[in-house]
Motif scaffolding. Sequence first.
Motif, PDB file in Angstrom:
ATOM      1  N   ALA A  44      38.526  45.272  44.774  1.00  0.00           N
ATOM      2  CA  ALA A  44      37.360  44.702  45.466  1.00  0.00           C
ATOM      3  C   ALA A  44      37.204  45.284  46.865  1.00  0.00           C
ATOM      4  N   GLN A  45      38.315  45.630  47.504  1.00  0.00           N
ATOM      5  CA  GLN A  45      38.268  46.156  48.868  1.00  0.00           C
ATOM      6  C   GLN A  45      38.059  47.670  48.914  1.00  0.00           C
ATOM      7  N   ALA A  46      38.185  48.319  47.781  1.00  0.00           N
ATOM      8  CA  ALA A  46      38.064  49.781  47.738  1.00  0.00           C
ATOM      9  C   ALA A  46      36.607  50.214  47.782  1.00  0.00           C
ATOM     10  N   ASP A  47      36.396  51.427  48.265  1.00  0.00           N
ATOM     11  CA  ASP A  47      35.062  52.015  48.310  1.00  0.00           C
ATOM     12  C   ASP A  47      34.514  52.114  46.888  1.00  0.00           C
ATOM     13  N   GLY A  48      33.385  51.491  46.638  1.00  0.00           N
ATOM     14  CA  GLY A  48      32.784  51.515  45.311  1.00  0.00           C
ATOM     15  C   GLY A  48      33.550  50.703  44.285  1.00  0.00           C
ATOM     16  N   CYS A  49      34.490  49.881  44.739  1.00  0.00           N
ATOM     17  CA  CYS A  49      35.323  49.049  43.847  1.00  0.00           C
ATOM     18  C   CYS A  49      36.054  49.891  42.812  1.00  0.00           C
ATOM     19  N   ARG A  50      36.436  51.115  43.194  1.00  0.00           N
ATOM     20  CA  ARG A  50      37.151  52.001  42.274  1.00  0.00           C
ATOM     21  C   ARG A  50      38.320  52.647  42.999  1.00  0.00           C
ATOM     22  N   VAL A  51      39.443  52.764  42.268  1.00  0.00           N
ATOM     23  CA  VAL A  51      40.657  53.359  42.819  1.00  0.00           C
ATOM     24  C   VAL A  51      41.312  54.186  41.729  1.00  0.00           C
ATOM     25  N   SER A  52      41.814  55.355  42.103  1.00  0.00           N
ATOM     26  CA  SER A  52      42.592  56.184  41.191  1.00  0.00           C
ATOM     27  C   SER A  52      43.828  55.387  40.763  1.00  0.00           C
ATOM     28  N   ILE A  53      44.137  55.404  39.494  1.00  0.00           N
ATOM     29  CA  ILE A  53      45.257  54.611  38.991  1.00  0.00           C
ATOM     30  C   ILE A  53      46.568  54.960  39.692  1.00  0.00           C
ATOM     31  N   PRO A  54      46.914  56.243  39.921  1.00  0.00           N
ATOM     32  CA  PRO A  54      48.155  56.537  40.644  1.00  0.00           C
ATOM     33  C   PRO A  54      48.196  55.946  42.066  1.00  0.00           C
ATOM     34  N   GLU A  55      47.034  55.769  42.686  1.00  0.00           N
ATOM     35  CA  GLU A  55      46.984  55.200  44.035  1.00  0.00           C
ATOM     36  C   GLU A  55      47.278  53.699  44.049  1.00  0.00           C
ATOM     37  N   LEU A  71      46.255  46.762  33.895  1.00  0.00           N
ATOM     38  CA  LEU A  71      44.837  47.146  33.827  1.00  0.00           C
ATOM     39  C   LEU A  71      44.276  46.984  32.418  1.00  0.00           C
ATOM     40  N   ILE A  72      45.060  47.347  31.423  1.00  0.00           N
ATOM     41  CA  ILE A  72      44.603  47.218  30.034  1.00  0.00           C
ATOM     42  C   ILE A  72      44.304  45.754  29.712  1.00  0.00           C
ATOM     43  N   VAL A  80      37.885  44.607  34.535  1.00  0.00           N
ATOM     44  CA  VAL A  80      37.930  45.980  35.034  1.00  0.00           C
ATOM     45  C   VAL A  80      37.597  46.926  33.888  1.00  0.00           C
ATOM     46  N   VAL A  81      37.356  48.166  34.241  1.00  0.00           N
ATOM     47  CA  VAL A  81      37.187  49.224  33.257  1.00  0.00           C
ATOM     48  C   VAL A  81      37.919  50.449  33.791  1.00  0.00           C
ATOM     49  N   ARG A  82      38.518  51.206  32.877  1.00  0.00           N
ATOM     50  CA  ARG A  82      39.159  52.470  33.258  1.00  0.00           C
ATOM     51  C   ARG A  82      38.204  53.583  32.904  1.00  0.00           C
ATOM     52  N   GLY A  87      43.431  63.388  33.924  1.00  0.00           N
ATOM     53  CA  GLY A  87      43.933  63.788  35.228  1.00  0.00           C
ATOM     54  C   GLY A  87      43.377  62.975  36.388  1.00  0.00           C
ATOM     55  N   ASP A  88      42.258  62.307  36.170  1.00  0.00           N
ATOM     56  CA  ASP A  88      41.616  61.560  37.252  1.00  0.00           C
ATOM     57  C   ASP A  88      41.150  60.190  36.760  1.00  0.00           C
ATOM     58  N   ARG A  89      42.070  59.437  36.187  1.00  0.00           N
ATOM     59  CA  ARG A  89      41.730  58.108  35.694  1.00  0.00           C
ATOM     60  C   ARG A  89      41.557  57.159  36.876  1.00  0.00           C
ATOM     61  N   GLN A  90      40.519  56.344  36.807  1.00  0.00           N
ATOM     62  CA  GLN A  90      40.247  55.376  37.862  1.00  0.00           C
ATOM     63  C   GLN A  90      40.067  54.001  37.263  1.00  0.00           C
ATOM     64  N   ALA A  91      40.450  53.003  38.033  1.00  0.00           N
ATOM     65  CA  ALA A  91      40.192  51.610  37.683  1.00  0.00           C
ATOM     66  C   ALA A  91      38.966  51.180  38.479  1.00  0.00           C
ATOM     67  N   VAL A  92      38.023  50.534  37.797  1.00  0.00           N
ATOM     68  CA  VAL A  92      36.773  50.110  38.419  1.00  0.00           C
ATOM     69  C   VAL A  92      36.602  48.611  38.186  1.00  0.00           C
ATOM     70  N   LEU A  93      36.321  47.893  39.247  1.00  0.00           N
ATOM     71  CA  LEU A  93      36.092  46.456  39.160  1.00  0.00           C
ATOM     72  C   LEU A  93      34.697  46.190  38.590  1.00  0.00           C
ATOM     73  N   ARG A  94      34.623  45.391  37.557  1.00  0.00           N
ATOM     74  CA  ARG A  94      33.337  45.030  36.951  1.00  0.00           C
ATOM     75  C   ARG A  94      32.777  43.812  37.692  1.00  0.00           C
ATOM     76  N   PRO A  95      31.491  43.510  37.534  1.00  0.00           N
ATOM     77  CA  PRO A  95      30.895  42.354  38.210  1.00  0.00           C
ATOM     78  C   PRO A  95      31.634  41.035  37.933  1.00  0.00           C
ATOM     79  N   ALA A  96      32.092  40.848  36.705  1.00  0.00           N
ATOM     80  CA  ALA A  96      32.852  39.628  36.387  1.00  0.00           C
ATOM     81  C   ALA A  96      34.160  39.579  37.171  1.00  0.00           C
TER      82      ALA A  96
END
Length: 143
Positions: A44-55, A71-72, A80-82, A87-96
């Motif tokens: 929620a605090q990340a830019d665009g509500c998305r963060v690289s999974i390794p981060e 995350l799964i 959330v959605v992955r 090589g560049d998997r990200q976790a993204v916060l969904r509206p719910a």
Amino acid sequence: MNTSLDFCLALHLAHASLQLKLDDELGIHHGISFNDFALLNLLAQADGCRVSIPELVRPMGQPQSAVLRQLILLEKIGLVVREGANGDRQAVLRPAGRALVNAARETADSICTEAVESIAPAVVATVSAALATLACRPALELS
């Protein structure tokens, strides 16, 4: 007596006690654990509500495999959605997920306020700053 060791053991005990209370209350009121809340809050605090999974590994204090399993589970319940290629998997916060973390933040804030109410605000600020410094020390980086 080892003051550093005593501090770390007291820190562990305080964390364990607080986590049990947060797990209980967040589970009852929102159906999530404190670790789930911490992960959703990071997103929620990340830019665009998305963060690289390794981060997410270091701030969650868990190996990448554990973060991925978490995350799964959050993805299965629609929070959330992955996205992205391997090589560049990200976790993204969904509206719910955003709605849930905002509601859960009030519960967590209430519990944390109660937990530190007997400690002077200046002491809370000093200890908070010390813990932030400790968390950023290179010696504590995960290998």
